[in-house]
Write an enzyme that holds these catalytic residues in place. Structure first.
Site, PDB file in Angstrom:
ATOM      1  N   HIS A 209     -86.853 -29.269  -7.220  1.00 31.98           N
ATOM      2  CA  HIS A 209     -87.383 -27.900  -7.274  1.00 31.98           C
ATOM      3  C   HIS A 209     -86.602 -26.974  -6.331  1.00 31.98           C
ATOM      4  O   HIS A 209     -87.161 -26.066  -5.721  1.00 31.98           O
ATOM      5  CB  HIS A 209     -88.873 -27.895  -6.901  1.00 31.98           C
ATOM      6  CG  HIS A 209     -89.697 -26.938  -7.710  1.00 31.98           C
ATOM      7  ND1 HIS A 209     -90.539 -27.340  -8.710  1.00 31.98           N
ATOM      8  CD2 HIS A 209     -89.811 -25.589  -7.659  1.00 31.98           C
ATOM      9  CE1 HIS A 209     -91.148 -26.293  -9.242  1.00 31.98           C
ATOM     10  NE2 HIS A 209     -90.711 -25.207  -8.623  1.00 31.98           N
TER      11      HIS A 209
ATOM     12  N   TYR B 180     -96.015 -26.195 -16.868  1.00 27.93           N
ATOM     13  CA  TYR B 180     -96.823 -26.903 -15.881  1.00 27.93           C
ATOM     14  C   TYR B 180     -98.014 -27.539 -16.594  1.00 27.93           C
ATOM     15  O   TYR B 180     -98.387 -27.129 -17.695  1.00 27.93           O
ATOM     16  CB  TYR B 180     -97.335 -25.939 -14.800  1.00 27.93           C
ATOM     17  CG  TYR B 180     -96.263 -25.409 -13.892  1.00 27.93           C
ATOM     18  CD1 TYR B 180     -95.826 -26.149 -12.784  1.00 27.93           C
ATOM     19  CD2 TYR B 180     -95.672 -24.169 -14.115  1.00 27.93           C
ATOM     20  CE1 TYR B 180     -94.843 -25.665 -11.940  1.00 27.93           C
ATOM     21  CE2 TYR B 180     -94.685 -23.668 -13.274  1.00 27.93           C
ATOM     22  CZ  TYR B 180     -94.278 -24.427 -12.195  1.00 27.93           C
ATOM     23  OH  TYR B 180     -93.306 -23.950 -11.360  1.00 27.93           O
TER      24      TYR B 180
ATOM     25  N   SER C  68     -88.947 -19.915 -17.784  1.00 27.63           N
ATOM     26  CA  SER C  68     -89.987 -20.256 -16.826  1.00 27.63           C
ATOM     27  C   SER C  68     -91.369 -19.819 -17.308  1.00 27.63           C
ATOM     28  O   SER C  68     -91.511 -18.791 -17.971  1.00 27.63           O
ATOM     29  CB  SER C  68     -89.685 -19.586 -15.488  1.00 27.63           C
ATOM     30  OG  SER C  68     -90.771 -19.721 -14.583  1.00 27.63           O
TER      31      SER C  68
ATOM     32  N   LYS D  80     -89.209 -32.914 -15.572  1.00 22.90           N
ATOM     33  CA  LYS D  80     -88.421 -32.216 -14.555  1.00 22.90           C
ATOM     34  C   LYS D  80     -89.022 -32.488 -13.166  1.00 22.90           C
ATOM     35  O   LYS D  80     -90.215 -32.297 -12.969  1.00 22.90           O
ATOM     36  CB  LYS D  80     -88.429 -30.706 -14.828  1.00 22.90           C
ATOM     37  CG  LYS D  80     -87.581 -29.876 -13.878  1.00 22.90           C
ATOM     38  CD  LYS D  80     -87.623 -28.408 -14.283  1.00 22.90           C
ATOM     39  CE  LYS D  80     -86.693 -27.554 -13.418  1.00 22.90           C
ATOM     40  NZ  LYS D  80     -87.128 -27.509 -12.004  1.00 22.90           N
TER      41      LYS D  80
ATOM     42  N   THR E  95     -92.711 -29.724 -15.684  1.00 25.68           N
ATOM     43  CA  THR E  95     -92.490 -29.784 -14.240  1.00 25.68           C
ATOM     44  C   THR E  95     -93.519 -30.713 -13.619  1.00 25.68           C
ATOM     45  O   THR E  95     -94.705 -30.405 -13.567  1.00 25.68           O
ATOM     46  CB  THR E  95     -92.561 -28.377 -13.627  1.00 25.68           C
ATOM     47  OG1 THR E  95     -91.507 -27.592 -14.180  1.00 25.68           O
ATOM     48  CG2 THR E  95     -92.402 -28.433 -12.122  1.00 25.68           C
TER      49      THR E  95
END
Length: 382
Positions: free
Chosen positions: A270, A148, A121, A246, A174
């Site tokens: 999510h 991100y 992450s 994602k 993401t």
């Protein structure tokens, strides 16, 4: 949901046995402080999607084939260029050190020991180098870097370069988070990352983090002007890693990922933490698989709580599944040993499901293995 089987919990106490993922969830939740428990376990607004992610699996029934020699059943498969023990990996989930001080280091070691991949992450509490090194000391481990879209492009590129240098093979971009979802529990609790925890991937120290809520911190760096035409060509220009999207839930976005030359999509909502009221990932999966038509790979996450549910997701067309909260529960329950237990539980349940349905390899798992429950008649074949 009416008609659902009622899980039989293990007894608590000093000799409690964790027999299934729901046992693990319950035991871990008792150990976590209320604020951390709400952060990890809750979804957005009414939490409809959070719960439907799990209950969606109850619509399907297994159609076993009998008198099949399954003495050599092999649950292994390929994922992100790595041979994995079975088609399950750990999703990128942030703040793992809030569940246990070893956080992502413990998760990485458990993944390497079981022979599965790990997503890292952007909100990890350890650096990519530390996480990868922890896992590789135990054994081979494939990794994807969750990313991100950031206002600071230089920072985004630094994250990519570090991930490449440490041997990550894919980016999980993401795409479902131009802003954070409406998370009542976080706002009600004024959730803030505990003191002493850093976010080294995005280069934030504890002092910086403490000045803002989780929501404010996210909004300060994430770029809500993200778009297909800008992000994918830019990523292709700066890295040779695979690019996965994602957060896909529709055929239209799957087709867009094909058009833009992405390597795969991860069907995900999510964990029910973004827009409430979207489909359960299992319900969105078939249309995404159909749209992909074998041109790009399709994985899925969200609500998977047993090896049988891994099997059902594969039967509906997913090539691989990912789980997030179960790893957090493993950490909270017993650190690295808890993650080992979680992965072993999934593995053993999945392999036995394969054998009991007459499947000797992951390739044998097809729609023919499932039926769907009908209220007006017999089980319907897919």
């Amino acid at each position: 949901m009416a008609g659902n089987p009622v899980p039989i919990p293990a007894k608590g106490g000093p000799h409690e046995k964790i027999l299934c993922i729901d046992d693990l969830r319950r035991a871990a939740s008792e150990k976590l402080p209320a604020g951390a428990r709400d952060f990890f376990n809750s979804g957005s607004t009414d939490q409809t999607t959070l719960f439907e992610n799990t209950t969606a699996y109850s619509k399907y029934r297994l159609r076993p084939r009998v008198l099949v020699d399954v003495s050599r059943a092999d649950p292994s498969t390929l994922c992100l260029g790595h041979r994995v023990a079975f088609p399950l990996g750990i999703s990128p989930a942030g703040l793992q050190a809030m569940a246990h001080p070893a956080g992502e280091l413990a998760t990485a070691r458990a993944c390497a020991r079981r022979g599965v991949n790990m997503g890292i992450s952007s909100f990890a509490n350890y650096s990519v180098r530390e996480i990868r090194a922890a896992g590789l000391k135990v054994g081979p481990m494939g990794s994807a870097m969750q990313l991100y879209t950031m206002k600071d492009r230089a920072l985004e590129e630094r994250i990519i370069r570090k991930a490449e240098a440490e041997g990550c093979s894919a980016i999980f971009l993401t795409a479902d988070s131009p802003v954070l979802g409406v998370r009542y529990n976080e706002w009600r609790n004024d959730f803030r990352t505990p003191k002493g925890l850093n976010f080294p991937v995005i280069e934030w120290d504890s002092e910086t983090i403490q000045k803002r809520t989780h929501d404010d911190g996210f909004m300060s760096f994430n770029d809500d002007a993200h778009n297909w035409a800008r992000e994918i060509p830019w990523l292709r220009s700066v890295t040779g890693m695979e690019i996965w999207i994602k957060g896909v839930l529709t055929a239209e976005d799957t087709l867009k990922a094909v058009e833009m030359g992405c390597d795969g999509v991860l069907v995900s909502n999510h964990g029910g933490r973004q827009l409430d009221g979207v489909p359960a990932t299992l319900d969105a999966l078939p249309e995404c698989v159909e749209a992909a038509a074998g041109r790009i790979r399709v994985h899925v996450d969200g609500g998977i709580r047993s090896g049988t549910e891994v099997f059902k997701a594969l039967a509906l067309g997913a090539e691989h599944v990912w789980v997030g909260r179960p790893a957090i529960w493993g950490l909270a329950y017993d650190g690295e040993k808890g993650v080992d237990l979680m992965l072993d539980t999934f593995y053993n349940e999945f392999k036995r499901c394969m054998q009991l349905t007459g499947c000797n390899s992951v390739k044998d798992i097809t729609k023919a293995c499932l039926g769907i429950v009908r209220s007006d008649g017999p089980l319907a074949r897919l």
